[in-house]
Design a protein around this motif. Sequence first.
Motif, PDB file in Angstrom:
ATOM      1  N   VAL A   1       0.834  -1.201   0.000  1.00 59.45           N
ATOM      2  CA  VAL A   1       0.000   0.000   0.000  1.00 59.45           C
ATOM      3  C   VAL A   1       0.871   1.254   0.000  1.00 59.45           C
ATOM      4  N   ASN A   2       0.588   2.156  -0.925  1.00 65.56           N
ATOM      5  CA  ASN A   2       1.180   3.499  -0.912  1.00 65.56           C
ATOM      6  C   ASN A   2       0.095   4.494  -0.540  1.00 65.56           C
ATOM      7  N   ILE A   3       0.426   5.381   0.360  1.00 69.33           N
ATOM      8  CA  ILE A   3      -0.543   6.354   0.848  1.00 69.33           C
ATOM      9  C   ILE A   3      -0.146   7.721   0.310  1.00 69.33           C
ATOM     10  N   PHE A   4      -1.061   8.369  -0.375  1.00 71.76           N
ATOM     11  CA  PHE A   4      -0.831   9.727  -0.872  1.00 71.76           C
ATOM     12  C   PHE A   4      -1.673  10.661  -0.013  1.00 71.76           C
ATOM     13  N   ASP A   5      -1.033  11.522   0.736  1.00 67.14           N
ATOM     14  CA  ASP A   5      -1.790  12.505   1.503  1.00 67.14           C
ATOM     15  C   ASP A   5      -0.962  13.773   1.619  1.00 67.14           C
ATOM     16  N   GLU A   6      -1.335  14.643   2.507  1.00 74.20           N
ATOM     17  CA  GLU A   6      -0.645  15.937   2.544  1.00 74.20           C
ATOM     18  C   GLU A   6       0.842  15.800   2.868  1.00 74.20           C
ATOM     19  N   SER A   7       1.228  14.684   3.459  1.00 74.33           N
ATOM     20  CA  SER A   7       2.648  14.498   3.779  1.00 74.33           C
ATOM     21  C   SER A   7       3.427  13.996   2.565  1.00 74.33           C
ATOM     22  N   GLY A   8       2.745  13.713   1.480  1.00 72.93           N
ATOM     23  CA  GLY A   8       3.425  13.203   0.289  1.00 72.93           C
ATOM     24  C   GLY A   8       2.992  11.781  -0.020  1.00 72.93           C
ATOM     25  N   LEU A   9       3.915  11.019  -0.539  1.00 74.75           N
ATOM     26  CA  LEU A   9       3.678   9.610  -0.874  1.00 74.75           C
ATOM     27  C   LEU A   9       4.446   8.787   0.143  1.00 74.75           C
ATOM     28  N   ARG A  10       3.726   7.928   0.856  1.00 75.22           N
ATOM     29  CA  ARG A  10       4.450   7.182   1.887  1.00 75.22           C
ATOM     30  C   ARG A  10       3.962   5.747   1.997  1.00 75.22           C
ATOM     31  N   ARG A  11       4.807   4.956   2.607  1.00 74.87           N
ATOM     32  CA  ARG A  11       4.371   3.616   2.975  1.00 74.87           C
ATOM     33  C   ARG A  11       4.858   3.303   4.374  1.00 74.87           C
ATOM     34  N   GLU A  12       4.207   2.368   4.988  1.00 72.96           N
ATOM     35  CA  GLU A  12       4.567   2.015   6.356  1.00 72.96           C
ATOM     36  C   GLU A  12       5.588   0.881   6.363  1.00 72.96           C
TER      37      GLU A  12
END
Lengths: 355, 355, 355, 355
Positions: B273-284
């Motif tokens: 899972v890649n998460i796109f939100d205000e912090s950018g593109l991230r993964r855990e």
Amino acid sequence: MSARRLKVGCAGLGRMGKRHALNFLQRTPRAELVAVSTPDDSELEWGKVHLAPYGVKLYKNYDDMLKHEGLEAVVVASATAVHAEQAIKAIEADKNVLCEKPLSTSVEISQSVLDAAAKKPHLKVMCGFSRRFDASYRDAHSKMSAGAIGTASVIRSQTCDKLDPTGFFVAYAEFSGGIFVDCSIHDIDLALWFFGQDSKVKSVSAVGITAVEPDLRKHNDRDNAVGLVEFYDGRIAYFYASRMMAAGQEDSTEIIGTKGKLAVNTQPAINLVNIFDESGLRRELPQHYYDRFEYAFVTEANEFTACCIEDTPVPVKLEGAVQAVRIGAALQESLITGEKINFDQQGNRIPMARL
Amino acid sequence: MSARRLKVGCAGLGRMGKRHALNFLQRTPRAELVAVSTPDDSELEWGKVHLAPYGVKLYKNYDDMLKHEGLEAVVVASATAVHAEQAIKAIEADKNVLCEKPLSTSVEISQSVLDAAAKKPHLKVMCGFSRRFDASYRDAHSKMSAGAIGTASVIRSQTCDKLDPTGFFVAYAEFSGGIFVDCSIHDIDLALWFFGQDSKVKSVSAVGITAVEPDLRKHNDRDNAVGLVEFYDGRIAYFYASRMMAAGQEDSTEIIGTKGKLAVNTQPAINLVNIFDESGLRRELPQHYYDRFEYAFVTEANEFTACCIEDTPVPVKLEGAVQAVRIGAALQESLITGEKINFDQQGNRIPMARL
Amino acid sequence: MSARRLKVGCAGLGRMGKRHALNFLQRTPRAELVAVSTPDDSELEWGKVHLAPYGVKLYKNYDDMLKHEGLEAVVVASATAVHAEQAIKAIEADKNVLCEKPLSTSVEISQSVLDAAAKKPHLKVMCGFSRRFDASYRDAHSKMSAGAIGTASVIRSQTCDKLDPTGFFVAYAEFSGGIFVDCSIHDIDLALWFFGQDSKVKSVSAVGITAVEPDLRKHNDRDNAVGLVEFYDGRIAYFYASRMMAAGQEDSTEIIGTKGKLAVNTQPAINLVNIFDESGLRRELPQHYYDRFEYAFVTEANEFTACCIEDTPVPVKLEGAVQAVRIGAALQESLITGEKINFDQQGNRIPMARL
Amino acid sequence: MSARRLKVGCAGLGRMGKRHALNFLQRTPRAELVAVSTPDDSELEWGKVHLAPYGVKLYKNYDDMLKHEGLEAVVVASATAVHAEQAIKAIEADKNVLCEKPLSTSVEISQSVLDAAAKKPHLKVMCGFSRRFDASYRDAHSKMSAGAIGTASVIRSQTCDKLDPTGFFVAYAEFSGGIFVDCSIHDIDLALWFFGQDSKVKSVSAVGITAVEPDLRKHNDRDNAVGLVEFYDGRIAYFYASRMMAAGQEDSTEIIGTKGKLAVNTQPAINLVNIFDESGLRRELPQHYYDRFEYAFVTEANEFTACCIEDTPVPVKLEGAVQAVRIGAALQESLITGEKINFDQQGNRIPMARL
């Protein structure tokens, strides 16, 4: 912003000299490339085609170029062996100086540039550590400075060249100062930048091998080396340098702090293209450091120019350039002798017996 | 394939013991978990709920479990301090043994397990280096073996734990053998696996800091450490271990060869899972090593079981487990003394004077 | 947790049947595979070697298996053409049912399974949409449910198979229901899961081509197709299905919300190995959907088993399976006719004239 | 290479006008920015500070600028509504023209620019589709042209803006031509570039929603839209445009061929920094399209200049700019009417009855 342009000369038209000359000619709006010098005839030929039509004067002799009417600044992009001498001459001729790294492979000679500059405090004298001008390193540095990772405590940094199958780097090793002075100097500079320019070295140690080019041993060099640097304020930097990467240039850095980590270029890529084919999902890498740092050099040229025109401090202090050579040379010595080298807090070596 | 199932007992029901017990109970079709032992009452309670309903017999005493009717193999997943003693007892009772790493924090005690095993060559005795059973490491190893990177020359490997804000690891450091024996042991084992089990160490050196837990110094330990290992055949391994990662567990390895590089987990992720939100593109990231290596432990259980049933050699030689402790302990010593330690080709230390 | 185990039979030992059988035999601790059935002799042979030694009874006839003493649940993993018939028979014989997707390529026949199940509300009847059990999709769904991306508004999802150079899929297309029913059914199910099972379709439209297998046109199918689905609550899903990927299986999904985006598998990788060689930096992909979803199938088996034993609702409602076929079949029709199909809020088609 | 410099004027000093003006002033060595025009007083003020000191003449009136002594080329970077008029005037005044996209939101008006240019074949007239000058897109195009992916068959491309919380784009929608003409025009141009400029459209269809800005419906626009374009040679392009991305600008493209796939910017990043912190591993995205395409605009300026000086064909044919508007406008119409639009091979619409 004033429209006045800085009159710049460039010493040397080798690989880097050509790039600096074109950057000052075409991509540094506030500078005007007025002169270049090189003793090499084929380089002069290149200059006739690419520079002379734009009004750049070509000199075969460096000293003559220094006398060019109105010259204000010199970019020293010649062979490392003459960096210091040319820089000092320019300083004495009252020119601002942007000198390619390293000032010299010798700590003492490097220091002599500092001494010359100290006598002319009105001049801008800067050693060109290109990574300091790279957008990604700058972003990392500003994030660190803003507290994003707590206290930066460990730095891992590497400068790894693509294998040059011609083996050119073997002959080159005779004068390069060795892999730590030639390659890792960038990583050492980064460590000093991120940890603070005044960080005091406690010890250095290094090991190395010749995995692809045993002949490097003739010049007391290696093709792969790892170095450890301990600082007195409880920080560590460790470096890897290599001449045998298969995929391309791999210059990457991690700054590890008590609350986070910043990683620069740990997933290298030449651009934003991903290729899906029978080999899987892949991307290509920069092949040489200029592929990776081209825009950093352009920024360097522009910022150096702005400092000269506006009389502001240069972004890279000259003292750091000497300190970087000092650490690099110590790592190179450790690499060859196999011995760890310890320093006291004044920067003097601690002989083995005192340990 | 025969349908017979190996009767297995598990010593210890702490964090790893529970996992091993459940893996042998539920995810190792050819094994039958028949017994467990633990002196700890709360662990026994857990066993009553999770194991006893499936017919697993609970023992408070390890020696009693060894006498369990038909028991064929023992998984030693107790505290490190009793690993060797329990492993030796099991061997003497003619049981196959899968022992959690390390055999011991002491080289001598580790060796005593080997000596015991040598007297019972028909038994399978294996130290559980979980990464050897991880699909990604195996893929890398088989690619290297197939020549994908030429000659493997340099290994960089790290075991970096997420910061445990309870500081549990400070108390733990009293018995762990230190960060190189506790964490880097995995990286050392990988170096021996990729470079060859018989690689001879030429020197080790290490530095470390306490960036987040100064109290570790009481136990001669550090929270961040870098170690260098030189081998006699012209190879280098360098290791980084840390207790203060912010994002999660970061265990990564690069194997650098003359024609390519294999990188394992240098871009960590808990899932796809890649998460796109205000912090950018991230993964855990995985938060603990079991998040990362869960399926490696399942594979380990299955392969150990298959070796016992089919009387085939275990995939991880016991000699390597002693060699890994030897290197880890030397790195830990260098970390504390600040001195480089040199070895001759027979593995004996070279005193400073002989250098 | 009770130690009782669910007695399971598996219908079909083709590619998926074998996998289901082994998963229930070896990786579903609370289940006991007691029987399998297949009319195919070579599949029976395989069963004799891999299942019979563990006490699994083999049946040539499905109806006979249904009478197996104590059988509680049936996994229908046979050819799609008999899914519904076998599922209904099992329901009528009072067995719980896990049926491979799709229930049928026909909406009406799919509905008949629902009707049969409705008469036996005490039974667990589930259609196996494997992605619902995948850790990454579940993580994305729980993040969305927790509000991480605001209101999910657009879904892009694709099921793209690696090109099978044997062209097997051409013959297969005769019975598959077409690329939207066979491949995109998973993406449609995901859209219903993320948007809500009761989302009402407003329109569907689709286009497709035969880039590698013109013969697919004989079966009214295409090898690449894109479909658009509009929902009445102001959401859009769009799907891409392909049979010609070069690098491997590429099943990826993006859920785009008003405050963020979740992307699942948009950077596919078979494992955590990165390979650096002359082609650049690359990683390998899963080659088939089972490479990608193996553990999802294991989870599915375990969760279905737990629902049967504990009498809890199955995680995937059967109604959704019919709705997914309805949407898939409409997309397939649009793909062939080239016409957009509109629905009213009751799910009835709106004839062109009424537009 | 001649040292002569092209005399350039820039119409408009809004957001893009400022950038074009500075690019031609500072980053286009073969061009000389001699004049700018804008009716806007605050823009004129900006010009006085940033351009006039370098000798750039400021005009309040476009027609006056056209008469600037020696002017050779005009960059039209004003409001879209006057693009065509200004471009035509420049052509009639015998100036080369670089016009910002789109020529117009109307197909007919766009065509009138072509007609004007056709009368002056010695002039260079180019519509600035910036992605054609981006290094990554060019690399992808040259890899495709070299056969890396077989026959390009499907293109997926998206232009997705970061959500502008001021809602500026609602007012803007009144004149933008709609999301397909304003945003997707780039993706349409890419499809024409990769599939071939002469690709004939068979059908277009589109759906859209207003997930964040219902007021867009007043202007017949949507904030999220998906469009499908079928071509007569058996190729498909599908587009997604959005105004509500949370993380930043997400312009990405996949070109899917019979033997591979090229993906541009499917893993967006503003630079090479990865941040590891409690939120996991993340990187930041470009926030606006200029963050992403800054250097493409510089390249565009340089290449347009070179074409004018050397009298070579411009790299982007003007016909394509009209074709892109034609497709964008048809998609926009389909988005609003909900009807699929079909074309015959001559590009004429096929009325519904003829289907």
